[in-house]
Every structure is written in C-alpha cells, then in structure tokens.
Design a protein around this motif. Structure first.
Motif, PDB file in Angstrom:
ATOM      1  N   SER A 148       0.869  -1.206   0.011  1.00  0.00           N
ATOM      2  CA  SER A 148       0.061  -0.072   0.101  1.00  0.00           C
ATOM      3  C   SER A 148       0.861   1.269   0.070  1.00  0.00           C
ATOM      4  O   SER A 148       2.141   1.455   0.626  1.00  0.00           O
ATOM      5  N   PRO A 149       0.359   2.548  -0.561  1.00  0.00           N
ATOM      6  CA  PRO A 149       1.106   3.788  -0.621  1.00  0.00           C
ATOM      7  C   PRO A 149       0.887   4.572   0.516  1.00  0.00           C
ATOM      8  O   PRO A 149      -0.416   4.807   1.066  1.00  0.00           O
ATOM      9  N   THR A 150       1.996   5.053   1.239  1.00  0.00           N
ATOM     10  CA  THR A 150       1.738   5.893   2.327  1.00  0.00           C
ATOM     11  C   THR A 150       2.394   7.171   2.273  1.00  0.00           C
ATOM     12  O   THR A 150       2.760   8.123   2.779  1.00  0.00           O
ATOM     13  N   ARG A 151       2.799   7.439   0.722  1.00  0.00           N
ATOM     14  CA  ARG A 151       3.377   8.840   0.233  1.00  0.00           C
ATOM     15  C   ARG A 151       2.839   8.832  -1.018  1.00  0.00           C
ATOM     16  O   ARG A 151       2.636   8.036  -1.725  1.00  0.00           O
ATOM     17  N   ALA A 152       2.752  10.350  -1.485  1.00  0.00           N
ATOM     18  CA  ALA A 152       2.344  10.353  -2.993  1.00  0.00           C
ATOM     19  C   ALA A 152       3.218  10.022  -4.049  1.00  0.00           C
ATOM     20  O   ALA A 152       2.737   9.379  -4.964  1.00  0.00           O
ATOM     21  N   PRO A 173      -0.405   9.317   8.475  1.00  0.00           N
ATOM     22  CA  PRO A 173       0.302   9.308  10.009  1.00  0.00           C
ATOM     23  C   PRO A 173       0.058   7.943  10.594  1.00  0.00           C
ATOM     24  O   PRO A 173       0.662   7.656  11.431  1.00  0.00           O
ATOM     25  N   VAL A 174      -0.971   7.282  10.320  1.00  0.00           N
ATOM     26  CA  VAL A 174      -1.343   5.935  10.755  1.00  0.00           C
ATOM     27  C   VAL A 174      -0.582   5.124  10.143  1.00  0.00           C
ATOM     28  O   VAL A 174       0.128   4.214  10.702  1.00  0.00           O
ATOM     29  N   GLY A 175      -0.469   4.766   8.703  1.00  0.00           N
ATOM     30  CA  GLY A 175       0.110   4.208   7.969  1.00  0.00           C
ATOM     31  C   GLY A 175      -0.369   2.705   7.678  1.00  0.00           C
ATOM     32  O   GLY A 175       0.114   1.718   6.946  1.00  0.00           O
ATOM     33  N   LEU A 176      -1.597   2.190   8.377  1.00  0.00           N
ATOM     34  CA  LEU A 176      -1.965   0.992   8.248  1.00  0.00           C
ATOM     35  C   LEU A 176      -3.431   1.239   7.919  1.00  0.00           C
ATOM     36  O   LEU A 176      -4.241   2.033   8.076  1.00  0.00           O
ATOM     37  N   GLU A 177      -4.062   0.495   6.827  1.00  0.00           N
ATOM     38  CA  GLU A 177      -5.470   0.481   6.381  1.00  0.00           C
ATOM     39  C   GLU A 177      -6.431   0.487   7.834  1.00  0.00           C
ATOM     40  O   GLU A 177      -6.195  -0.131   8.765  1.00  0.00           O
ATOM     41  N   SER A 178      -7.757   0.896   7.333  1.00  0.00           N
ATOM     42  CA  SER A 178      -8.712   0.940   8.594  1.00  0.00           C
ATOM     43  C   SER A 178      -8.864  -0.397   9.072  1.00  0.00           C
ATOM     44  O   SER A 178      -8.859  -1.632   8.279  1.00  0.00           O
ATOM     45  N   THR A 179      -9.552  -0.484  10.244  1.00  0.00           N
ATOM     46  CA  THR A 179     -10.084  -1.645  10.817  1.00  0.00           C
ATOM     47  C   THR A 179     -11.296  -1.947  10.302  1.00  0.00           C
ATOM     48  O   THR A 179     -12.164  -0.614  10.496  1.00  0.00           O
ATOM     49  N   VAL A 180     -11.712  -3.016  10.072  1.00  0.00           N
ATOM     50  CA  VAL A 180     -13.090  -3.285   9.515  1.00  0.00           C
ATOM     51  C   VAL A 180     -13.995  -4.024  10.243  1.00  0.00           C
ATOM     52  O   VAL A 180     -13.534  -5.274  10.562  1.00  0.00           O
ATOM     53  N   ASN A 277       5.832   3.606   9.449  1.00  0.00           N
ATOM     54  CA  ASN A 277       6.820   3.188   8.608  1.00  0.00           C
ATOM     55  C   ASN A 277       6.830   1.935   7.639  1.00  0.00           C
ATOM     56  O   ASN A 277       7.552   1.588   6.920  1.00  0.00           O
ATOM     57  N   LEU A 278       5.729   1.091   8.238  1.00  0.00           N
ATOM     58  CA  LEU A 278       5.725  -0.387   7.629  1.00  0.00           C
ATOM     59  C   LEU A 278       5.945  -0.390   6.137  1.00  0.00           C
ATOM     60  O   LEU A 278       6.562  -0.751   5.516  1.00  0.00           O
ATOM     61  N   PHE A 279       4.845   0.104   5.571  1.00  0.00           N
ATOM     62  CA  PHE A 279       4.722   0.010   3.944  1.00  0.00           C
ATOM     63  C   PHE A 279       5.910   1.100   3.406  1.00  0.00           C
ATOM     64  O   PHE A 279       6.523   0.184   2.264  1.00  0.00           O
ATOM     65  N   ALA A 304       0.170  -3.974  16.936  1.00  0.00           N
ATOM     66  CA  ALA A 304       0.842  -5.262  16.484  1.00  0.00           C
ATOM     67  C   ALA A 304       0.254  -6.086  15.777  1.00  0.00           C
ATOM     68  O   ALA A 304       0.430  -6.773  14.784  1.00  0.00           O
ATOM     69  N   GLU A 305      -1.137  -6.434  16.338  1.00  0.00           N
ATOM     70  CA  GLU A 305      -2.125  -7.143  15.504  1.00  0.00           C
ATOM     71  C   GLU A 305      -2.349  -6.919  13.884  1.00  0.00           C
ATOM     72  O   GLU A 305      -2.088  -7.871  13.220  1.00  0.00           O
ATOM     73  N   ALA A 306      -2.384  -5.868  13.673  1.00  0.00           N
ATOM     74  CA  ALA A 306      -2.450  -5.229  12.450  1.00  0.00           C
ATOM     75  C   ALA A 306      -1.182  -5.417  11.547  1.00  0.00           C
ATOM     76  O   ALA A 306      -0.927  -5.903  10.382  1.00  0.00           O
ATOM     77  N   ILE A 307       0.091  -5.254  12.138  1.00  0.00           N
ATOM     78  CA  ILE A 307       1.194  -5.065  11.701  1.00  0.00           C
ATOM     79  C   ILE A 307       1.580  -6.541  11.055  1.00  0.00           C
ATOM     80  O   ILE A 307       1.865  -6.961  10.174  1.00  0.00           O
ATOM     81  N   ARG A 308       1.318  -7.490  11.986  1.00  0.00           N
ATOM     82  CA  ARG A 308       1.520  -9.055  12.012  1.00  0.00           C
ATOM     83  C   ARG A 308       0.631  -9.433  10.744  1.00  0.00           C
ATOM     84  O   ARG A 308       1.124 -10.292  10.024  1.00  0.00           O
ATOM     85  N   ASP A 309      -0.551  -8.881  10.730  1.00  0.00           N
ATOM     86  CA  ASP A 309      -1.790  -9.343   9.515  1.00  0.00           C
ATOM     87  C   ASP A 309      -0.841  -8.849   8.302  1.00  0.00           C
ATOM     88  O   ASP A 309      -0.799  -9.716   7.572  1.00  0.00           O
ATOM     89  N   ARG A 310      -0.423  -7.702   8.303  1.00  0.00           N
ATOM     90  CA  ARG A 310       0.131  -7.406   7.061  1.00  0.00           C
ATOM     91  C   ARG A 310       1.525  -8.182   6.602  1.00  0.00           C
ATOM     92  O   ARG A 310       1.468  -8.369   5.465  1.00  0.00           O
TER      93      ARG A 310
END
Ligand code: AMP
Ligand code: MG
Length: 319
Positions: A148-152, A173-180, A277-279, A304-310
């Motif tokens: 996923s893109p986190t910069r233009a 600022p968050v850098g991860l997609e939304s919680t669904v 920073n992840l993506f 950490a749960e979402a980071i591990r998922d990605r």
C-alpha cells in the motif's frame, strides 16, 4: 498524470470536480493514500477496479465526511452510533445493512446487501469529501495485492496515468488500512480486518469481538486474500538472524547483524511509529537489491495485531 499537487483550496476544488466528472483522484488519508472515485457512478467505480486490477468480488469502502452523510446510505444501530461517537472521524470502517436505493453503485458493494463506510480524519480527505459532495470509494492507491502507498510518490510510481490528479499530503500518519468491523448482524460484532484502530479500543465500547485470529468459525470478508501487500522480493517472518543476501526489517534495539541493508521500523519499539513506517520500509527493503526480506518478530497487542496481519500476507505464497 501530472506531478502530485499540494492540497490547497483551488486544487481540492478541482479534485472534487474531477470526482464528480467520473475521474480518479488519489488523496491522503490517515491510513494510506486512497484511489478515489464517485461511489454513485458505475463507470467511475469500474475505473477503480480496472486501475488496480482488483477482483470484482472485493467490495470497496465508501468514504464520507461525517455521520450525517451515512444516514441515507445504511441502517445505523445503537452499536454503530456508539462507535461513531467514539472513533469517527478515524481509521474505523463499519459494515452495515445498506438502505435499498441508496444510490451507491452495485460495483462498489460487489452486489452485497451490506455497505462498508468510513469517515476519515485526515484534513485533506475531509476537505476533498466535502468538495466532492458525493460518497467516494477509496481503496488503497496501488495495484491489487502489492504494498500500500503511504506517500504521494508511491502512488505516482504505482498507478501512473490512470489517475487524473494526486493530492500530496505528505506521509500518512497511521500507515495501516482501517480496521473493518462487521455490524451487519445484530447478534455479533465481527472483526474482518485488524487495522489502524486497535481491537482493544473497540472492545472497550462493545465488549468482545469475534474473529479473525485463529477462529475456525471466523467470519470471512469478501475479497480478503491470503497474499497481499507483497513486495517483489520474498518475505521471511520471525527472523532471529539474517543471511548476507537479505534485507532486514528490524524493530526495537535487538537488531540481528549482517543484513545487506537494515530498516528499523521503530528503534524505540513504538508500535505507532512502526505502523507508520511499515509500508514505506517494505518498499525500501524491496529496492535494496536483496534476495529476500527478513522481518523480526513484532510481539504484543494493539497495533501489533494489524502489523502482523500485513506482514503475514506480504509473506504468503503468491498465486
Ligand atoms: P480496501 O479497500 O483494499 O481497504 O479493502 C476493503 C475491504 O473491506 C475489502 O477487502 C473487504 O474485505 C471489506 N469490505 C468492504 N465492503 C464490505 C462489505 N459490504 N462486507 C464485508 N466486507 C467488506
Ligand atoms: Mg488495499
């Protein structure tokens, strides 16, 4: 496509007009950059799927400026209103029963009777949604299945001429997609995708959620694919040591030596910094010329749960 433009009142107005004209506009949100299209126009929504190479069965999230804009589109129950009061605007998507005849393109929902909606907090996203005056679908602005893109600049690298305009709002600022969160059934609240709002924050309002981790009866989200967020290089998880031809994604102070290149998600072990920073660091590690990307374990709860998922999806076998 031209260069990304800084968001100001005139570019945001122009971007709103492009959306109403059925064109694609990429814009920053607090989660990642979104590829926006008018959710009420079939042709505009089809362009999103074509630009991303996204499977038609993977429904899109409709972005709105506020809760009032959601009222005509979906049925909001007490749980949805509590969560909206607590977390909107912000990185939480709610899946709710759709109101029939709500005007949202059938392509956006992949024909489902439910609709996923979100109210982003990023000021550029807010301004654009108000300028557009329409509900806007906005999946991540990258080819389906990739990082996923986190910069233009990521958007420009990835999607090129398919996009009419990119608003450059800097780093997400968050850098991860939304919680669904699926609230379409009254008897359960189901976490379909961990994301930028930690599960614990939702559970503090609603009580325990069902799914997704390790639950055999786990609710399936349409279109959620095992392999996603994939860099070109293969990814190896839970690395305790590194091979010389590997690039390393580290976290905290315990950094295995010997990598071709090392990117530390957060030297201080801060999960919010690691998420942000992840993506970008996955992309940088991919450009380091390594045979493989090794990633240290990311322990803990919260983000950490979402980071591990990605990371799991980035390492999954690719089809
Ligand atoms: P993306 O746009 O890539 O962030 O992905 C949005 C995700 O939201 C999809 O992959 C689905 O898993 C989920 N989603 C969107 N609409 C629905 C819906 N109506 N029901 C369940 N999940 C949905
Ligand atoms: Mg995506």
């Amino acid at each position: 496509m031209t260069q990304p433009v800084p968001p100001d009142p005139s570019t945001i107005e122009a971007a709103g007009a492009l959306l109403r004209a059925g064109r694609l506009v990429a814009f920053p949100t607090e989660t990642v950059y979104g590829l926006g299209a008018d959710a009420t126009q079939d042709e505009a929504v089809r362009r999103v799927y074509a630009a991303k190479g996204r499977p038609a069965h993977n429904p899109l999230i409709v972005h709105l400026p506020d809760l009032a804009a959601a009222e005509p589109l979906v049925h909001l129950d007490e749980r949805a209103r509590l969560l909206a009061a607590a977390f909107w605007p912000g990185p939480l998507t709610l899946v709710l029963p759709a109101r029939p005849g709500n005007g949202i393109s059938v392509h956006a929902t992949a024909g489902l009777m439910t609709l996923a909606i979100r109210v982003p907090v990023h000021p550029v996203a807010q301004a654009l949604l108000r300028a557009a005056g329409r509900p806007v679908v906005a999946p991540s602005a990258n080819p389906s299945g990739r990082v996923s893109p986190t910069r233009a600049a990521h958007v420009q690298d990835d999607l090129g001429p398919a996009v009419a305009l990119v608003l450059d709002g800097g780093e997400c600022p968050v850098g991860l997609e939304s919680t669904v969160l699926d609230l379409s059934r009254p008897d359960r609240a189901a976490l379909l995708r961990p994301g930028g709002l930690p599960r614990e924050a939702i559970e503090a309002v609603l009580g325990p959620l069902v799914g997704p981790g390790g639950d055999p009866a786990r609710p399936a989200a349409p279109g959620m694919l095992a392999s996603h967020y994939a860099p070109a290089a293969p990814v190896r998880l839970d690395a305790k040591s590194v091979a010389p031809r590997e690039a390393l994604l580290a976290f905290g102070t315990d950094v295995p030596p010997g990598a071709l290149a090392t990117f530390n998600l957060s030297p201080s072990g801060d999960l919010a910094e690691a998420a942000a920073n992840l993506f970008a660091m996955l992309r940088a590690a991919d450009r380091a010329g390594a045979d493989r990307i090794a990633v240290v374990p990311i322990p803990g709860a919260g983000l950490a749960e979402a980071i591990r998922d990605r990371l799991r999806r980035s390492a999954a076998p690719r089809s």
